[in-house]
Design a protein around this motif. Sequence first.
Motif, PDB file in Angstrom:
ATOM      1  N   LYS A 225     -30.567  10.538 -32.245  1.00  0.00           N
ATOM      2  CA  LYS A 225     -29.917  10.055 -31.036  1.00  0.00           C
ATOM      3  C   LYS A 225     -28.508   9.565 -31.344  1.00  0.00           C
ATOM      4  O   LYS A 225     -28.289   8.804 -32.273  1.00  0.00           O
ATOM      5  N   GLU A 226     -27.546  10.033 -30.551  1.00  0.00           N
ATOM      6  CA  GLU A 226     -26.160   9.614 -30.745  1.00  0.00           C
ATOM      7  C   GLU A 226     -25.968   8.202 -30.182  1.00  0.00           C
ATOM      8  O   GLU A 226     -26.384   7.899 -29.065  1.00  0.00           O
ATOM      9  N   THR A 227     -25.364   7.337 -30.970  1.00  0.00           N
ATOM     10  CA  THR A 227     -25.136   5.952 -30.563  1.00  0.00           C
ATOM     11  C   THR A 227     -23.678   5.762 -30.164  1.00  0.00           C
ATOM     12  O   THR A 227     -22.764   6.165 -30.892  1.00  0.00           O
ATOM     13  N   LEU A 228     -23.460   5.157 -29.023  1.00  0.00           N
ATOM     14  CA  LEU A 228     -22.112   4.920 -28.530  1.00  0.00           C
ATOM     15  C   LEU A 228     -21.528   3.685 -29.203  1.00  0.00           C
ATOM     16  O   LEU A 228     -22.187   2.653 -29.301  1.00  0.00           O
ATOM     17  N   SER A 229     -20.296   3.788 -29.693  1.00  0.00           N
ATOM     18  CA  SER A 229     -19.606   2.645 -30.271  1.00  0.00           C
ATOM     19  C   SER A 229     -18.851   1.930 -29.154  1.00  0.00           C
ATOM     20  O   SER A 229     -18.012   2.527 -28.479  1.00  0.00           O
ATOM     21  N   TYR A 230     -19.160   0.655 -28.957  1.00  0.00           N
ATOM     22  CA  TYR A 230     -18.563  -0.068 -27.845  1.00  0.00           C
ATOM     23  C   TYR A 230     -17.087  -0.373 -28.060  1.00  0.00           C
ATOM     24  O   TYR A 230     -16.314  -0.446 -27.106  1.00  0.00           O
ATOM     25  N   TYR A 231     -16.687  -0.559 -29.288  1.00  0.00           N
ATOM     26  CA  TYR A 231     -15.275  -0.850 -29.546  1.00  0.00           C
ATOM     27  C   TYR A 231     -14.932  -0.427 -30.962  1.00  0.00           C
ATOM     28  O   TYR A 231     -15.798  -0.293 -31.825  1.00  0.00           O
ATOM     29  N   ASP A 232     -13.634  -0.215 -31.198  1.00  0.00           N
ATOM     30  CA  ASP A 232     -13.140   0.167 -32.512  1.00  0.00           C
ATOM     31  C   ASP A 232     -12.560  -1.054 -33.208  1.00  0.00           C
ATOM     32  O   ASP A 232     -12.187  -2.042 -32.571  1.00  0.00           O
ATOM     33  N   TYR A 233     -12.463  -0.970 -34.514  1.00  0.00           N
ATOM     34  CA  TYR A 233     -11.836  -2.037 -35.281  1.00  0.00           C
ATOM     35  C   TYR A 233     -10.346  -2.075 -34.976  1.00  0.00           C
ATOM     36  O   TYR A 233      -9.659  -1.060 -34.995  1.00  0.00           O
ATOM     37  N   GLN A 234      -9.832  -3.267 -34.693  1.00  0.00           N
ATOM     38  CA  GLN A 234      -8.398  -3.460 -34.503  1.00  0.00           C
ATOM     39  C   GLN A 234      -8.038  -4.865 -34.950  1.00  0.00           C
ATOM     40  O   GLN A 234      -8.442  -5.849 -34.316  1.00  0.00           O
ATOM     41  N   ALA A 235      -7.314  -4.971 -36.042  1.00  0.00           N
ATOM     42  CA  ALA A 235      -6.938  -6.279 -36.567  1.00  0.00           C
ATOM     43  C   ALA A 235      -5.919  -6.956 -35.657  1.00  0.00           C
ATOM     44  O   ALA A 235      -5.326  -6.332 -34.776  1.00  0.00           O
ATOM     45  N   TYR A 236      -5.726  -8.255 -35.870  1.00  0.00           N
ATOM     46  CA  TYR A 236      -4.724  -8.995 -35.100  1.00  0.00           C
ATOM     47  C   TYR A 236      -3.364  -8.304 -35.149  1.00  0.00           C
ATOM     48  O   TYR A 236      -2.695  -8.141 -34.152  1.00  0.00           O
ATOM     49  N   ARG A 237      -2.962  -7.926 -36.343  1.00  0.00           N
ATOM     50  CA  ARG A 237      -1.632  -7.337 -36.517  1.00  0.00           C
ATOM     51  C   ARG A 237      -1.530  -6.020 -35.748  1.00  0.00           C
ATOM     52  O   ARG A 237      -2.392  -5.152 -35.853  1.00  0.00           O
ATOM     53  N   GLY A 238      -0.450  -5.882 -34.971  1.00  0.00           N
ATOM     54  CA  GLY A 238      -0.212  -4.630 -34.271  1.00  0.00           C
ATOM     55  C   GLY A 238      -0.819  -4.542 -32.883  1.00  0.00           C
ATOM     56  O   GLY A 238      -0.700  -3.516 -32.224  1.00  0.00           O
ATOM     57  N   ARG A 239      -1.474  -5.583 -32.404  1.00  0.00           N
ATOM     58  CA  ARG A 239      -2.034  -5.531 -31.058  1.00  0.00           C
ATOM     59  C   ARG A 239      -0.942  -5.718 -30.000  1.00  0.00           C
ATOM     60  O   ARG A 239       0.062  -6.390 -30.246  1.00  0.00           O
ATOM     61  N   PRO A 240      -1.169  -5.187 -28.815  1.00  0.00           N
ATOM     62  CA  PRO A 240      -0.261  -5.509 -27.707  1.00  0.00           C
ATOM     63  C   PRO A 240      -0.265  -7.009 -27.426  1.00  0.00           C
ATOM     64  O   PRO A 240      -1.308  -7.657 -27.491  1.00  0.00           O
ATOM     65  N   LYS A 241       0.894  -7.547 -27.115  1.00  0.00           N
ATOM     66  CA  LYS A 241       1.022  -8.976 -26.861  1.00  0.00           C
ATOM     67  C   LYS A 241       0.418  -9.344 -25.516  1.00  0.00           C
ATOM     68  O   LYS A 241       0.642  -8.658 -24.509  1.00  0.00           O
ATOM     69  N   ILE A 242      -0.341 -10.447 -25.470  1.00  0.00           N
ATOM     70  CA  ILE A 242      -0.920 -10.966 -24.235  1.00  0.00           C
ATOM     71  C   ILE A 242      -0.138 -12.207 -23.806  1.00  0.00           C
ATOM     72  O   ILE A 242       0.106 -13.105 -24.605  1.00  0.00           O
ATOM     73  N   VAL A 243       0.262 -12.229 -22.556  1.00  0.00           N
ATOM     74  CA  VAL A 243       0.882 -13.417 -21.957  1.00  0.00           C
ATOM     75  C   VAL A 243       0.035 -13.811 -20.761  1.00  0.00           C
ATOM     76  O   VAL A 243      -0.135 -13.026 -19.822  1.00  0.00           O
ATOM     77  N   TRP A 244      -0.516 -15.011 -20.780  1.00  0.00           N
ATOM     78  CA  TRP A 244      -1.362 -15.475 -19.691  1.00  0.00           C
ATOM     79  C   TRP A 244      -0.505 -15.955 -18.517  1.00  0.00           C
ATOM     80  O   TRP A 244       0.712 -16.138 -18.656  1.00  0.00           O
ATOM     81  N   PRO A 245      -1.096 -16.151 -17.329  1.00  0.00           N
ATOM     82  CA  PRO A 245      -0.313 -16.596 -16.165  1.00  0.00           C
ATOM     83  C   PRO A 245       0.532 -17.830 -16.468  1.00  0.00           C
ATOM     84  O   PRO A 245       0.120 -18.721 -17.205  1.00  0.00           O
ATOM     85  N   ASN A 246       1.742 -17.815 -15.910  1.00  0.00           N
ATOM     86  CA  ASN A 246       2.720 -18.896 -16.086  1.00  0.00           C
ATOM     87  C   ASN A 246       3.108 -19.091 -17.541  1.00  0.00           C
ATOM     88  O   ASN A 246       3.551 -20.168 -17.941  1.00  0.00           O
ATOM     89  N   GLY A 247       2.954 -18.049 -18.342  1.00  0.00           N
ATOM     90  CA  GLY A 247       3.362 -18.112 -19.736  1.00  0.00           C
ATOM     91  C   GLY A 247       2.448 -18.923 -20.627  1.00  0.00           C
ATOM     92  O   GLY A 247       2.845 -19.309 -21.739  1.00  0.00           O
TER      93      GLY A 247
END
Length: 310
Positions: free
Chosen positions: A2-24
């Motif tokens: 049975k093929e198992t679905l991978s829910y997410y891939d490995y992604q380290a902190y470095r190189g991620r898109p920047k997140i800015v929450w409401p009102n900075g």
Amino acid sequence: MKETLSYYDYQAYRGRPKIVWPNGARLAFWVAPNIEFYELNPPANPKRQPWPHPYPAVPGYSIRDYGNRVGHMRQMRLLDKYGIRGSISLSAALCQHHPEIIELCRERDWEFFSHGIYNTRYTYGMSEEEERAMILDSMETIEQAVGTKPLGYLAPALSHSEVTLDLFAELGGLYTCDLFHDDQPTPLRVRSGRQFVSVPYSLEMNDTIAYVVNKVEPRHYGQMLKDCFDRLYQEGAESGTVMCIPTHNYQVSCPHRMRAFEEALEYITGHSDVWVTTGREIARYYADQYWMDPCSNSAAAASTEITHDR
């Protein structure tokens, strides 16, 4: 095989898109009270016993009853004091057993998300059809009680199957608290292809894990909460982080534990650049502003990145 679905891939902190929450804001802060209902003599499950001693399990049951009778009111007043709307991880059976608690939280515009029906009935051993029916029952019960469909899910007693997240997404859910792998939201890959998010929910800051598993004293727990916040607030200056305090009204709301919890809340909400919010609002904001299809390579092509130095 049975093929198992991978829910997410490995992604380290470095190189991620920047997140800015409401009102900075640097940090999205939410409190997740687990408001649960336990059965004194639940149906047997061969994979797990709910109580450590034979029926009737009066000590375990009664302290949880204390939480719903006394502890919830105490915690609710404290969250009111600091302007915090709880995000309730709700055993849907509470809608029938304690509708007065539901009404008090609904009046305060707290969020309700699904924690199954009873916290003494587990996913272990269920067929996919049985688990789907349980999740749907919990969602419909909550929606009927509060008028809003729950968008989040935390499996009852953290019991999962290989398809739990797929099922909740297919039934219209937006986010899960069942993955403990990050301090930022994560886009998840589910079999339906629907937009679905993991919102950070910390087991380390969970009061039951602290008090029951790790045997932490109240003052130490309060300091842990402050230390956790300090680190995430510092890192959030570069890209937005999430801090969650999962609570139980029969743990943190005991009289000898409340002062340390209150001091931590006062400390956290006393900082600027903190978005005091709910799980639903974090998931929706992230999905609307930062969603990247986990089946594509868009994450690698993002132009705005963070470069945490360690």
